[in-house]
Scaffold this active site. Structure first.
Site, PDB file in Angstrom:
ATOM      1  N   LEU A 224      -4.693  -5.281   4.826  1.00 14.18           N
ATOM      2  CA  LEU A 224      -3.832  -5.787   3.743  1.00 14.18           C
ATOM      3  C   LEU A 224      -4.327  -6.468   2.789  1.00 14.18           C
ATOM      4  O   LEU A 224      -5.536  -6.838   2.701  1.00 14.18           O
ATOM      5  CB  LEU A 224      -2.788  -6.648   4.437  1.00 14.18           C
ATOM      6  N   SER A 225      -3.540  -6.129   1.530  1.00 14.07           N
ATOM      7  CA  SER A 225      -4.256  -6.733   0.213  1.00 14.07           C
ATOM      8  C   SER A 225      -3.934  -8.400   0.223  1.00 14.07           C
ATOM      9  O   SER A 225      -3.020  -8.792   1.120  1.00 14.07           O
ATOM     10  CB  SER A 225      -3.402  -6.098  -1.052  1.00 14.07           C
TER      11      SER A 225
END
Length: 251
Positions: free
Chosen positions: A60-61
């Site tokens: 995930l960012s």
């Protein structure tokens, strides 16, 4: 550039315009302290606000991680379950927010469990427990949990996860299929909606990377067909019985 400086720049970008996705000071501090580069191959790219791929999963960012933990609202001393350990980074953030011995993570893919354990150990979070499990079943041996983070999309959270919540616990999950929204819920199904998100669907045994069968549509079609047959009633059921009598009479 030093990783600590890169982390500060990353968090500053999340807390200031135009993003402004991070307001919780505890989460901001956790993200400043957790060495994200230990969970990814490229040290500089690790602190860019974008997603990465690793062993068939999506890392995930930072902005998505911030949204998850803002919604989760972990307090010091909370017992936490991460469903979808991935590379281990979100478990590290949880460990920064509570005692790392209170953090548990599961993943259905064995290679990811091994990678998460390795990454967490190298980053200094040896006490985080990572186990290979079907996430829909949770981790009942260590329940109840004050906070559960489900990093996979579902229409409704698995019953087992709700049952493993503490009385005043909170479960955060992406709700929906094509269009998703981050949602938190309690054991009493009191829900609160947050931002729109995009996550892969929750996998069950047989669908993880490397499994023999991964055709989710085929599995769901079989389940729906069985349920439709079992739910038939009235004239539909009468016609089924009539067909059976005709067939038996013709033999």
């Amino acid at each position: 550039m030093e990783p600590a400086v890169l982390r500060d720049d990353m968090v500053d970008g999340l807390t200031s315009p135009p993003k402004e996705v991070l307001e919780d000071e505890a989460v901001a501090l956790a993200m400043r302290d957790a060495p994200r580069h230990e969970f990814l191959d490229d040290e500089r790219a690790a602190y860019a606000d974008r997603e990465h791929d690793a062993l068939g999963t999506r890392v995930l960012s930072p902005s998505t991680v911030a949204r998850l933990f803002e919604a989760l609202s972990i307090e010091d001393g909370d017992s936490v379950l991460i469903v979808g350990a991935g590379v281990g980074y979100t478990a590290a953030i949880a460990a920064e927010l509570t005692d790392e011995t209170n953090v548990h993570a599961v993943d259905i893919a064995r290679p990811l469990v091994a990678l998460a354990r390795e990454n967490l150990g190298r980053a200094g979070y040896d006490a985080v427990l990572v186990d290979r499990r079907d996430g829909a079943n949770g981790l009942p041996e260590y329940a109840p949990f004050d906070r559960i983070l489900l990093e996979a999309a579902v229409v409704d959270p698995p019953r087992a996860l709700l049952e493993q919540l503490a009385e005043d616990g909170r479960l955060v999950f992406p709700r929906g299929t094509q269009r998703q929204r981050l949602v938190s819920t309690t054991p009493e199904d009191e829900r609160q909606g947050f931002d729109a998100v995009s996550f892969a669907p929750l996998l069950v045994e047989g669908e993880q990377s490397g499994a023999v069968e991964r055709n989710r549509t085929e599995r769901e079609d079989r389940e729906r067909a069985r349920k439709r047959l079992e739910s038939r009633s009235g004239w539909e059921q009468e016609w089924i019985e009539w067909d059976r009598r005709v067939e038996s009479g013709s033999n």
